[in-house]
Design an enzyme around this catalytic site. Structure first.
Site, mmCIF file in Angstrom:
data_model
loop_
_atom_site.group_PDB
_atom_site.id
_atom_site.type_symbol
_atom_site.label_atom_id
_atom_site.label_comp_id
_atom_site.label_asym_id
_atom_site.label_seq_id
_atom_site.Cartn_x
_atom_site.Cartn_y
_atom_site.Cartn_z
ATOM 1 N N ASP A 1 0.210 -0.906 0.622
ATOM 2 C CA ASP A 1 -0.250 0.472 0.336
ATOM 3 C C ASP A 1 0.530 0.879 0.059
ATOM 4 O OD1 ASP A 1 -0.500 0.943 3.355
ATOM 5 O OD2 ASP A 1 0.892 -0.893 2.782
ATOM 6 N N ASP B 1 2.548 -7.725 0.577
ATOM 7 C CA ASP B 1 2.839 -7.066 2.378
ATOM 8 C C ASP B 1 2.295 -8.105 2.838
ATOM 9 O OD1 ASP B 1 4.023 -5.309 4.045
ATOM 10 O OD2 ASP B 1 2.423 -3.842 3.320
ATOM 11 N N MET C 1 1.108 -6.397 5.837
ATOM 12 C CA MET C 1 -0.231 -4.799 6.817
ATOM 13 C C MET C 1 -0.365 -4.608 5.617
ATOM 14 S SD MET C 1 -0.253 -6.880 9.329
ATOM 15 C CE MET C 1 -0.983 -6.628 10.447
ATOM 16 N N ILE D 1 -2.908 -36.813 -48.008
ATOM 17 C CA ILE D 1 -2.822 -37.253 -49.339
ATOM 18 C C ILE D 1 -3.394 -37.071 -50.743
ATOM 19 C CG2 ILE D 1 -1.202 -38.867 -50.263
ATOM 20 C CD1 ILE D 1 0.403 -39.849 -48.185
ATOM 21 N N ASP E 1 1.502 -47.784 -47.575
ATOM 22 C CA ASP E 1 2.170 -48.153 -46.367
ATOM 23 C C ASP E 1 3.543 -46.767 -46.684
ATOM 24 O OD1 ASP E 1 0.565 -48.892 -45.379
ATOM 25 O OD2 ASP E 1 0.989 -50.589 -44.677
ATOM 26 N N GLU F 1 -4.526 -41.574 -44.369
ATOM 27 C CA GLU F 1 -4.016 -40.426 -44.876
ATOM 28 C C GLU F 1 -4.110 -39.600 -44.394
ATOM 29 O OE1 GLU F 1 -7.322 -40.546 -47.896
ATOM 30 O OE2 GLU F 1 -6.233 -42.081 -46.175
#
Length: 453
Positions: free
Chosen positions: A10, A53, A55, A326, A342, A368
């Site tokens: 503060d 802080d 307080m 593809i 493959d 694919e």
């Protein structure tokens, strides 16, 4: 270490002092003048650490800390309580509120930076753990709390029997403590599996810094976190210890609450890192779950992009998704056979992964179709990358059994927008892919912008 730190106080002079010190270490600093303002900033900004802080008028730091730690969006952010109060009950109050650590005014620069660096390392490991396990903030708290309940094995290296007992007694309530006064035996023990090492810098029969250096030199103990204990006038040796690679420091006389907080931070970091490593090993098969191409599978991709959606929502960090398909692949399978198909899939996958960035997520999404996510990439940049890879695939024949095959791909590209799910982004990218197919194939086209609801 770049990080964003929120300073809450503060009093303007206090804020300015901390801001200058932290910015001198190249941290990004945000500020708040009250507990209420701290809650707002924590909710709206991505933070790595909070210096609070204790307080303050209105809502004090303890209450602000409690609310931040109870918020499912902010509970993971480490908080250091800054207070002029030295009573034990106030430190306990801060820890009960959820604070990860505390420093006392007037602030010692060395002590503050040690706390900051230690907790930022913890935050970094926490973020990595959540990212790699696929957990979000909303469902990860129980995971981390389970990890933290582990009983740690701590090696204490000290040749002062009374000091060693004073340090080990409060820690024994939660952890297994092994005390060793012989540095050679201590190094041998460290290699057998410990979760943290506490080394005294005020020992008479050995040099604590040399013990630390040996721990960091040996591969078996290199990753074990180290806390060193010394006197306030030992600051030069503390600095040297950090140069060696230790993780944290504590000065005598030792407060029990401070000792517990420091040790808990080290153990959390160690346990999180261990869990991260175990998760990686457990999921390695899932990551490379497509046996044909060696890429990640659909499940991997879906989990891998979750952190990108989190970053988009919390930090407005853009990312884009590509869908590669593809062209005429069914015809290839029908005419040339599945074995040939493959081989084409494997070669296409290899070209995709070797021509994208290391940070990009590349997966075979099915059949694919391949998916790629590009972190921190807007639509225009992703489209350029997609077209570059598309042209590379089309421009270089794929050789299968000595036969050169011309293979092309079509690509749809979409940039994720706030509020979207992966399904939403995928649909827009898939629609763009469909248009690329309809307009002649071998093209990369951008997705339309999502229509506002």
């Amino acid at each position: 270490m770049s990080a964003r730190i929120l300073v809450v106080d503060d009093l303007a002079p206090n804020i300015h002092l901390l801001q200058v010190k932290l910015q001198a270490e190249y941290y990004d600093v945000l500020t708040a003048r009250s507990g209420y303002e701290a809650l707002e900033v924590a909710q709206s900004e991505r933070l790595d650490l909070i210096l609070m802080d204790a307080m303050m008028p209105g809502m004090n730091g303890f209450e602000a800390c409690r609310r931040i730690k109870n918020n499912p969006d902010t509970w993971h952010v480490p908080i250091v309580m800054v207070t002029a109060l030295e009573e034990t009950k106030d430190r306990i109050r801060g820890l009960e509120a959820g604070a990860d650590d505390f420093i006392t005014k007037p602030i010692d620069d060395f002590n503050m930076m040690a706390r900051v660096r230690s907790l930022l390392r913890l935050k970094m490991v926490t973020d990595q753990l959540l990212s790699h396990t696929g957990h979000t903030l909303s469902n990860s708290r129980s995971l981390l709390e389970t990890i933290e309940k582990q009983r740690g094995r701590i090696l204490l290296v000290d040749d002062h029997k009374r000091n060693a007992e004073k340090i080990s007694t409060p820690l024994r309530e939660k952890h297994q403590i092994v005390i060793e006064s012989d540095p050679v035996k201590a190094l041998r023990l460290a290699k057998t599996g410990v979760d943290a090492v506490i080394v005294s810098l005020v020992a008479d029969s050995f040099d604590g810094l040399r013990v630390c250096a040996s721990l960091k030199f040996n591969e078996e103990s290199r990753d074990v976190p180290i806390l060193v204990i010394g006197d306030p006038e030992d600051e030069t040796r503390f600095v040297r210890a950090y140069d060696i690679g230790i993780n944290d420091t504590i000065m005598r006389p030792i407060e029990v609450q401070e000792l517990n907080a420091r040790v808990q931070t080290l153990l959390r970091r160690k346990f999180y890192a261990d869990s991260l490593r175990e998760n990686f090993n457990e999921n390695l098969e899932m990551v490379v779950a497509d046996p044909l191409t060696g890429l990640g599978n659909r499940r991997y991709f879906d989990r891998a992009v979750e952190p990108l959606f989190d970053a988009l929502e919390t930090r407005d960090t853009a990312f884009s998704v590509m869908v590669f398909d593809i062209d005429h692949f069914k015809r290839v399978n029908d005419i040339l056979g599945h074995d040939m198909g493959d081989q084409i899939l494997k070669e296409t996958a290899a070209r995709l992964v070797t021509n994208m960035r290391a940070v990009d997520v590349v997966a075979r999404y099915g059949g694919e179709e391949f998916m790629i996510a590009m972190p921190e990439t807007k639509l225009g940049e992703a489209l350029v990358a997609a077209d570059r890879v598309r042209a590379l695939i089309a421009g270089t024949p794929i050789f299968v059994d000595g036969e050169a095959l011309q293979v092309t791909t079509s690509v749809g590209v979409a940039e994720a927008e706030p509020g979207e799910s992966l399904r939403d982004v995928f649909k827009r990218a898939d629609d763009a892919l469909y248009k690329a197919k309809q307009s002649g194939r071998n093209k990369a086209l951008p997705a339309a912008v999502r229509q506002a609801a």
